[in-house]
Design a protein around this motif. Structure first.
Motif, PDB file in Angstrom:
ATOM      1  N   PRO A   1      80.279 100.297 -18.478  1.00 48.21           N
ATOM      2  CA  PRO A   1      81.211  99.677 -19.429  1.00 48.21           C
ATOM      3  C   PRO A   1      80.646  98.440 -20.118  1.00 48.21           C
ATOM      4  CG  PRO A   1      82.324 100.221 -17.378  1.00 48.21           C
ATOM      5  CD  PRO A   1      80.861 100.380 -17.127  1.00 48.21           C
ATOM      6  N   GLU A   2      79.591  97.868 -19.562  1.00 46.81           N
ATOM      7  CA  GLU A   2      78.980  96.689 -20.165  1.00 46.81           C
ATOM      8  C   GLU A   2      77.943  97.067 -21.217  1.00 46.81           C
ATOM      9  OE1 GLU A   2      77.413  94.474 -16.928  1.00 46.81           O
ATOM     10  OE2 GLU A   2      79.350  94.294 -15.899  1.00 46.81           O
ATOM     11  N   GLY A   3      77.738  98.351 -21.433  1.00 46.05           N
ATOM     12  CA  GLY A   3      76.860  98.804 -22.492  1.00 46.05           C
ATOM     13  C   GLY A   3      75.477  99.225 -22.049  1.00 46.05           C
ATOM     14  N   VAL A   4      75.241  99.328 -20.759  1.00 53.02           N
ATOM     15  CA  VAL A   4      73.919  99.757 -20.299  1.00 53.02           C
ATOM     16  C   VAL A   4      73.645 101.185 -20.759  1.00 53.02           C
ATOM     17  CG1 VAL A   4      74.727 100.691 -18.099  1.00 53.02           C
ATOM     18  CG2 VAL A   4      72.400  99.809 -18.278  1.00 53.02           C
ATOM     19  N   ASP A   5      72.403 101.486 -21.062  1.00 53.21           N
ATOM     20  CA  ASP A   5      71.994 102.824 -21.466  1.00 53.21           C
ATOM     21  C   ASP A   5      72.217 103.782 -20.295  1.00 53.21           C
ATOM     22  OD1 ASP A   5      70.797 105.141 -22.269  1.00 53.21           O
ATOM     23  OD2 ASP A   5      68.898 104.222 -22.895  1.00 53.21           O
ATOM     24  N   PRO A   6      73.031 104.842 -20.490  1.00 56.74           N
ATOM     25  CA  PRO A   6      73.298 105.774 -19.392  1.00 56.74           C
ATOM     26  C   PRO A   6      72.037 106.394 -18.791  1.00 56.74           C
ATOM     27  CG  PRO A   6      74.814 106.166 -21.183  1.00 56.74           C
ATOM     28  CD  PRO A   6      73.792 105.200 -21.699  1.00 56.74           C
ATOM     29  N   GLU A   7      70.924 106.383 -19.550  1.00 54.00           N
ATOM     30  CA  GLU A   7      69.706 107.020 -19.068  1.00 54.00           C
ATOM     31  C   GLU A   7      68.680 106.011 -18.562  1.00 54.00           C
ATOM     32  OE1 GLU A   7      68.315 109.378 -22.290  1.00 54.00           O
ATOM     33  OE2 GLU A   7      70.002 110.788 -22.214  1.00 54.00           O
ATOM     34  N   ALA A   8      69.059 104.735 -18.518  1.00 53.46           N
ATOM     35  CA  ALA A   8      68.082 103.695 -18.179  1.00 53.46           C
ATOM     36  C   ALA A   8      67.875 103.579 -16.682  1.00 53.46           C
ATOM     37  CB  ALA A   8      68.533 102.355 -18.744  1.00 53.46           C
ATOM     38  N   GLY A   9      66.634 103.349 -16.274  1.00 53.24           N
ATOM     39  CA  GLY A   9      66.298 102.991 -14.899  1.00 53.24           C
ATOM     40  C   GLY A   9      66.499 104.120 -13.899  1.00 53.24           C
ATOM     41  N   GLU A  10      66.340 103.737 -12.621  1.00 49.78           N
ATOM     42  CA  GLU A  10      66.502 104.704 -11.547  1.00 49.78           C
ATOM     43  C   GLU A  10      67.913 105.259 -11.519  1.00 49.78           C
ATOM     44  OE1 GLU A  10      66.277 104.987  -6.641  1.00 49.78           O
ATOM     45  OE2 GLU A  10      65.856 103.097  -7.670  1.00 49.78           O
ATOM     46  N   GLY A  11      68.910 104.377 -11.722  1.00 47.92           N
ATOM     47  CA  GLY A  11      70.294 104.835 -11.753  1.00 47.92           C
ATOM     48  C   GLY A  11      70.528 105.830 -12.871  1.00 47.92           C
ATOM     49  N   GLY A  12      69.863 105.616 -14.027  1.00 48.30           N
ATOM     50  CA  GLY A  12      70.000 106.539 -15.137  1.00 48.30           C
ATOM     51  C   GLY A  12      69.431 107.903 -14.824  1.00 48.30           C
ATOM     52  N   MET A  13      68.326 107.923 -14.114  1.00 50.71           N
ATOM     53  CA  MET A  13      67.733 109.196 -13.715  1.00 50.71           C
ATOM     54  C   MET A  13      68.663 109.944 -12.756  1.00 50.71           C
ATOM     55  SD  MET A  13      63.758 108.033 -13.174  1.00 50.71           S
ATOM     56  CE  MET A  13      63.360 109.664 -12.553  1.00 50.71           C
ATOM     57  N   LEU A  14      69.212 109.207 -11.794  1.00 50.60           N
ATOM     58  CA  LEU A  14      70.138 109.822 -10.852  1.00 50.60           C
ATOM     59  C   LEU A  14      71.387 110.326 -11.578  1.00 50.60           C
ATOM     60  CD1 LEU A  14      69.840 107.218  -7.964  1.00 50.60           C
ATOM     61  CD2 LEU A  14      69.182 109.646  -7.834  1.00 50.60           C
ATOM     62  N   PHE A  15      71.863 109.541 -12.541  1.00 51.47           N
ATOM     63  CA  PHE A  15      73.043 109.941 -13.310  1.00 51.47           C
ATOM     64  C   PHE A  15      72.748 111.212 -14.097  1.00 51.47           C
ATOM     65  CE2 PHE A  15      75.835 110.005 -16.971  1.00 51.47           C
ATOM     66  CZ  PHE A  15      77.058 109.650 -16.433  1.00 51.47           C
ATOM     67  N   ALA A  16      71.582 111.268 -14.751  1.00 43.13           N
ATOM     68  CA  ALA A  16      71.226 112.437 -15.553  1.00 43.13           C
ATOM     69  C   ALA A  16      71.109 113.687 -14.685  1.00 43.13           C
ATOM     70  CB  ALA A  16      69.915 112.182 -16.294  1.00 43.13           C
ATOM     71  N   ASP A  17      70.594 113.532 -13.478  1.00 45.84           N
ATOM     72  CA  ASP A  17      70.379 114.682 -12.598  1.00 45.84           C
ATOM     73  C   ASP A  17      71.661 115.168 -11.929  1.00 45.84           C
ATOM     74  OD1 ASP A  17      67.702 114.627 -13.192  1.00 45.84           O
ATOM     75  OD2 ASP A  17      67.129 113.492 -11.397  1.00 45.84           O
ATOM     76  N   ASN A  18      72.622 114.245 -11.691  1.00 48.08           N
ATOM     77  CA  ASN A  18      73.766 114.593 -10.853  1.00 48.08           C
ATOM     78  C   ASN A  18      75.124 114.493 -11.539  1.00 48.08           C
ATOM     79  OD1 ASN A  18      72.449 114.790  -7.957  1.00 48.08           O
ATOM     80  ND2 ASN A  18      71.601 112.935  -8.889  1.00 48.08           N
ATOM     81  N   CYS A  19      75.211 113.690 -12.582  1.00 43.42           N
ATOM     82  CA  CYS A  19      76.531 113.370 -13.146  1.00 43.42           C
ATOM     83  C   CYS A  19      76.709 113.818 -14.591  1.00 43.42           C
ATOM     84  CB  CYS A  19      76.789 111.857 -13.072  1.00 43.42           C
ATOM     85  SG  CYS A  19      76.424 111.103 -11.467  1.00 43.42           S
ATOM     86  N   ALA A  20      75.602 113.876 -15.335  1.00 47.78           N
ATOM     87  CA  ALA A  20      75.703 114.113 -16.771  1.00 47.78           C
ATOM     88  C   ALA A  20      76.265 115.486 -17.094  1.00 47.78           C
ATOM     89  CB  ALA A  20      74.337 113.938 -17.430  1.00 47.78           C
ATOM     90  N   SER A  21      76.112 116.449 -16.206  1.00 48.69           N
ATOM     91  CA  SER A  21      76.608 117.800 -16.494  1.00 48.69           C
ATOM     92  C   SER A  21      78.117 117.816 -16.679  1.00 48.69           C
ATOM     93  CB  SER A  21      76.200 118.756 -15.373  1.00 48.69           C
ATOM     94  OG  SER A  21      76.716 118.311 -14.125  1.00 48.69           O
ATOM     95  N   CYS A  22      78.824 116.881 -16.064  1.00 48.20           N
ATOM     96  CA  CYS A  22      80.284 116.794 -16.218  1.00 48.20           C
ATOM     97  C   CYS A  22      80.686 115.619 -17.109  1.00 48.20           C
ATOM     98  CB  CYS A  22      80.959 116.651 -14.856  1.00 48.20           C
ATOM     99  SG  CYS A  22      80.862 118.115 -13.813  1.00 48.20           S
ATOM    100  N   HIS A  23      80.126 114.450 -16.839  1.00 49.41           N
ATOM    101  CA  HIS A  23      80.520 113.236 -17.567  1.00 49.41           C
ATOM    102  C   HIS A  23      79.782 113.087 -18.895  1.00 49.41           C
ATOM    103  CE1 HIS A  23      82.987 111.552 -14.327  1.00 49.41           C
ATOM    104  NE2 HIS A  23      82.076 112.019 -13.488  1.00 49.41           N
ATOM    105  N   GLY A  24      78.818 113.952 -19.166  1.00 49.92           N
ATOM    106  CA  GLY A  24      78.077 113.885 -20.415  1.00 49.92           C
ATOM    107  C   GLY A  24      76.879 112.966 -20.318  1.00 49.92           C
TER     108      GLY A  24
END
Length: 303
Positions: free
Chosen positions: A197-220
Motif C-alpha cells: 500500500p505504500e507503493g513498493v513495486d510488487p516485483e521488487a526484491g526477495e519478497g517480490g520474487m516470492l509474491f510472483a511465484d506464489n501470490c500473483a496467480s490470484c492477486h495479479g
C-alpha cells in the motif's frame, strides 16, 4: 357489630372486640370509598365476561367480544402488508440497476425495507452501521471482493460466499503457504505485502520474487486482486483481517476461510432485492455499466 361502649379517649363507639386490653374502634369506611370499591367489583366482573381473562391449559377464555391485543396487532400487521403488496410485487419485476432513476418511490420503499432486513439479519456480523469488523467486510466503502454493482450484491446475498449448501455460491480458497514456504520466506513475504500500500513495486526484491511465484496467480502481478475469484486488492490499505505482521503471518501461513451464509432460503426474492438496494446505497455501491454507457463501471478497480 357494635359493642355498645365508647372509647374514653376518642369517644368513638367500639366493636366489642378486645385483644390484650386493646379495644377495636368502630370506624366504618367512607361511603364514597365503599361505592368505588363496589364499582370496581362490577367492572372486574364485566371485564372477565367481555375480554380474555382466565388462563386455561391450552389458551385462555376468549370473552364474548373475542378481542385481544394479539389479534389487534395481527390485524394492523395484515393491513400494512396489504398496503405494501403492490410495492413488493413491483420490486420483483423491477430492474434493480435502474430502480433509483426509473421509480424513486419504489427505490425508497426498497431501501427502507432493506434497512429493517439488514438490522435483523446482517448487523450481527457487519455491524449496525455496516462498518464491518475483523473478518467481516465494511459495506460503506467501495472495496468489493466480488463486485459492488447491485446485481452482484444481490447474488452474494442470495447465494453467500463459500456456502457449501448452495451450488451457486461464490467460492475461492487461499491455501495455507505454511505448507510450502519456510519461516524466513513467509517473513519476507509478510514484509513485502505490508509495503504494497505504500507503493513498493510488487516485483521488487526477495519478497517480490516470492509474491510472483506464489501470490500473483490470484492477486495479479500488480497485486490489485481479481474480483472474479474474490482475491483482494493488496495495494489499497484496506485489510479484512488486519495489517499487522502477526495477523498477516497467520493469514499467509494458514489461509483465511471466511464463510457468508446464503439468504436465498431464508428471505424471499423481493426481500433479497430490497436488501441489495439498501446495501448498494450505503456509500460503496457501484453503478451498473448500463447506467454509465460504454466504459468500465465506477470504482471498478479490483478490491
Amino acid at each position: 357489630m357494635s359493642g355498645g361502649e365508647r372509647d374514653e379517649i376518642t369517644g368513638t363507639e367500639t366493636t366489642g372486640h378486645e385483644w390484650d386490653g386493646i379495644r377495636e374502634l368502630n370506624n366504618p369506611l367512607p361511603r364514597w370509598w365503599l361505592w368505588t370499591f363496589y364499582a370496581t367489583v362490577v367492572w372486574g366482573i364485566g371485564y372477565i365476561i367481555l375480554f380474555p381473562a382466565w388462563p386455561l391449559v391450552s389458551g385462555a377464555t376468549t370473552g364474548v367480544l373475542g378481542w385481544s391485543t394479539r389479534g389487534a396487532v395481527a390485524a394492523q400487521i395484515g393491513a400494512v402488508e396489504a398496503a405494501q403488496t403492490e410495492s413488493w410485487t413491483g420490486l420483483l419485476d423491477a430492474d434493480l440497476a435502474a430502480l433509483r432513476d426509473d421509480d424513486p418511490d419504489l427505490h425508497r420503499f426498497a431501501v427502507q425495507a432493506g434497512a429493517a432486513l439488514f438490522r435483523t439479519n446482517c448487523s450481527q456480523c457487519h455491524g449496525a452501521g455496516a462498518a464491518g469488523a475483523v473478518g467481516y467486510p465494511n459495506l460503506l466503502d467501495d472495496d468489493w471482493l466480488w463486485g459492488g454493482e447491485i446485481e452482484e450484491i444481490a447474488h452474494t446475498i442470495r447465494h453467500g460466499i463459500r456456502n457449501e449448501e448452495d451450488p451457486e455460491t461464490r467460492f475461492s480458497q487461499m491455501p495455507g503457504f505454511g505448507d510450502f514456504l519456510g519461516r524466513d520466506e513467509i517473513r519476507s513475504l509478510v514484509a513485502h505485502v505490508r509495503a504494497l500500500p505504500e507503493g513498493v513495486d510488487p516485483e521488487a526484491g526477495e519478497g517480490g520474487m516470492l509474491f510472483a511465484d506464489n501470490c500473483a496467480s490470484c492477486h495479479g502481478a500488480d497485486a490489485r486482486g481479481d474480483r472474479a475469484i474474490g482475491a483482494p486488492d493488496l495495494t489499497d490499505a484496506i485489510w479484512l483481517y488486519g495489517s499487522d505482521a502477526e495477523t498477516l503471518t497467520r493469514v499467509i501461513a494458514k489461509g483465511p476461510y471466511g464463510v457468508m451464509p446464503g439468504w436465498g432460503g431464508r428471505l424471499d426474492e423481493a426481500e433479497l432485492r430490497a436488501l441489495a438496494a439498501y446495501v448498494h446505497q450505503l456509500g460503496g455501491g457501484e453503478a451498473d455499466e448500463r447506467q454509465l454507457g460504454a466504459g468500465p463501471a465506477l470504482n471498478a478497480e479490483p478490491g
